[in-house]
Scaffold this active site. Structure first.
Site, PDB file in Angstrom:
ATOM      1  N   HIS A 426       0.825  -1.209   0.000  1.00 40.15           N
ATOM      2  CA  HIS A 426       0.000   0.000   0.000  1.00 40.15           C
ATOM      3  C   HIS A 426       0.858   1.258   0.000  1.00 40.15           C
ATOM      4  CE1 HIS A 426       0.614   1.048   4.311  1.00 40.15           C
ATOM      5  NE2 HIS A 426       0.646  -0.263   4.515  1.00 40.15           N
ATOM      6  N   CYS A 445       2.634  -4.998   6.904  1.00 38.25           N
ATOM      7  CA  CYS A 445       2.360  -4.777   5.487  1.00 38.25           C
ATOM      8  C   CYS A 445       3.536  -4.073   4.818  1.00 38.25           C
ATOM      9  CB  CYS A 445       1.084  -3.962   5.315  1.00 38.25           C
ATOM     10  SG  CYS A 445      -0.425  -4.912   5.654  1.00 38.25           S
TER      11      CYS A 445
END
Length: 534
Positions: A426, A445
């Protein structure tokens, strides 16, 4: 015929009874055949694949028959290469197998040799194809599914193939594996000849300087192959260029100054580098699967994500990965990217909610005001109506959300490959972190430095205007999903030693300590550094 039941395994007894019923008073050749079958059944007991394989072929030999010489040689020759591949060679001793073949004079001896060869074949073929270790038993963050082959099918395939060709095809057939193997051989020769010489002192060494430390630095880099022989005692342009190349190969800022961090890497010995290479080869075996004509590789210790098209890098970007904390390290696995979410809402993971934000809300209900407090029905709750102090981590009934915005923790786009670990790539508003050499700051992440360019590259195969398509969704402001018409495999990898398509081998720090744990396990299994020619 009398049987000492307590001395025969059940499968051997069944085979013997069946044969005696058919043969009656067996002729000598038939008796030899029965003895061979009985020995195979006894030796294969407990190994379902081997037992089934020989039962299905009516106990005909695969290795010990008069016409099986090429198969015996192919197996023995392959086993002899175990050390070259950094495998625990004690598991499959080619000399012992060869001696067993040579000494097998009776039918029973041949039957035992037959099964010994089959067991060694299966162990070796498994280890060299998909790894000698089981990663999940070494580190919980390595959640990769190993490409283990069915042992029965493996034996059947070998029985129908060219023996030498089959054995040669077992290791990974990748540029990376072959290059690592060549580097392993090179480092072993370095060790045989005494290493790279004395280390360099701990103080920084800068261009323009001269003296003992400069000479030590020069000699070390010459020994490592970063520059040709030189008698210069000053930190001249050639030495500075060599230092810069070394820094590039080790993920350091290429400023040409041999500072503390650079000297720390320069002073790492060939033994440690060899261990890194051997571990990297094992990791290649763990991921010995088709990667996909187009795929994404994220190398965690390198802090880099790449798109690979038909074996060539077509896009690369810096990334931030998980912190070196037990519940925040980025895991290793492969999956398939299916879509991207533009202008995403951040649904705060419960682990972050209760560990980081609940204590803040208990002190001040208006803390973290950029987040909405949401109940189980998705309704936004008035913070002033909640007594946060009455809840514990176990009883807190609410969720936290951050609406789409440029300041959203996920940035303006996230790239989804749905998985049980809730890991994805992301955007992020925290751009300054990408300027650092070491970038382990996330909760697990992978944050992407160039998310829009990454999105454009992913969309190129499905539209003539990837920028326009992406921008139209982005300008809408609300959360939207954009599917990839051709899903893209994603491989989250951990390589502290790797060889680019062009250039020399690169090394990176073992940021999570995973390679150290793997190497310890490999040593316990019998893998040794060794030295070429020793």
């Amino acid at each position: 015929m009398a049987f000492a039941i307590n001395r025969l395994s059940f499968p051997a007894l069944v085979v013997t009874l069946a044969l005696s019923c058919v043969a009656g008073l067996a002729r000598p050749a038939a008796a030899q055949d029965m003895a061979f079958r009985q020995a195979v059944a006894e030796a294969a007991y407990g190994n379902e694949a081997v037992a089934t394989f020989y039962r299905m072929r009516n106990y005909q030999p695969l290795f010990t028959g008069s016409r099986d010489g090429r198969r015996r040689s192919a197996l023995i020759n392959a086993l002899a290469t175990a050390d070259d591949h950094g495998l625990p060679s004690g598991r499959y001793d080619p000399d012992a197998l060869k001696a067993t073949f040579q000494s097998a004079k009776s039918a029973r001896d041949r039957g035992r040799a037959e099964v010994l060869a089959a067991r060694m074949f299966l162990q070796f073929s498994t280890d060299i194809q998909s790894g000698a270790m089981t990663p999940s038993k070494i580190d919980g963050g390595i959640v990769r599914v190993l490409p283990r082959r069915d042992p029965l099918l493996q034996l059947q395939a070998f029985s129908k193939s060219s023996p030498a060709g089959f054995m040669n095809a077992l290791p990974p057939k990748t540029h990376q594996y072959n290059a690592l193997m060549a580097e392993k051989m090179r480092l072993q020769k370095v060790l045989r000849h005494g290493g790279w010489g004395p280390t360099v002192g701990s103080g920084a060494v800068k261009p323009g300087e001269s003296g003992v430390a400069v000479v030590a630095l020069r000699n070390r880099l010459i020994a490592m192959g970063y520059m040709g022989r030189s008698a210069s005692q000053s930190y001249d342009g050639k030495l500075q260029k060599a230092v810069q190349q070394f820094q590039i190969d080790h993920g350091l800022a290429p400023d040409g100054v041999a500072g503390t961090e650079t000297l720390g890497e320069i002073n790492v010995g060939p033994e440690k580098r060899l261990a890194q290479v051997i571990v990297a080869m094992e990791r290649e075996r763990w991921s010995n699967i088709p990667k996909g004509k187009r795929h994404i590789e994220v190398n965690i210790p390198e802090y880099t994500a790449r798109i690979i098209d038909n074996g060539k890098e077509t896009f690369a970007t810096r990334v931030v990965v998980g912190k070196n904390q037990p519940d925040q390290r980025t895991p290793e696995f492969s999956d398939v990217m299916e879509f991207m979410v533009i202008n995403p809402t951040w649904n705060v993971p419960r682990s972050i909610t209760i560990k980081e934000y609940l204590p803040q809300l208990q002190k001040n209900p208006n803390a973290v005001s950029h987040l909405r407090v949401v109940d189980s029905r998705g309704r936004t709750i008035n913070r002033n109506s909640v007594n946060f102090r009455q809840y514990t981590a176990a009883t807190f009934p609410y969720r936290l959300k951050q609406p789409p915005s440029q300041g959203n923790a996920l940035g303006q786009v996230k790239f989804m490959f749905p998985n049980r670990y809730n890991i994805y790539l992301h955007d992020t508003p925290s751009k300054s972190l990408f300027e650092r050499d070491q970038r382990a700051f996330s909760h697990g992440c992978v944050r992407v430095a160039d998310p829009f360019d990454f999105a454009h590259a992913l969309l190129e195969p499905q539209t003539n205007d990837p920028v326009g398509l992406f921008q139209s969704k982005l300008n809408g402001g609300s959360e939207s999903r954009l599917n990839l018409e051709q899903p893209v495999p994603v491989h989250l990898q951990y390589r502290t030693a790797f060889v680019p398509a062009k250039g020399r081998i690169n090394y990176r720090p073992d940021i999570y300590g995973r390679d150290a744990r793997i190497w310890d396990a490999m040593q316990r299994a019998g893998v040794k550094l060794g030295a070429a020619g020793s």
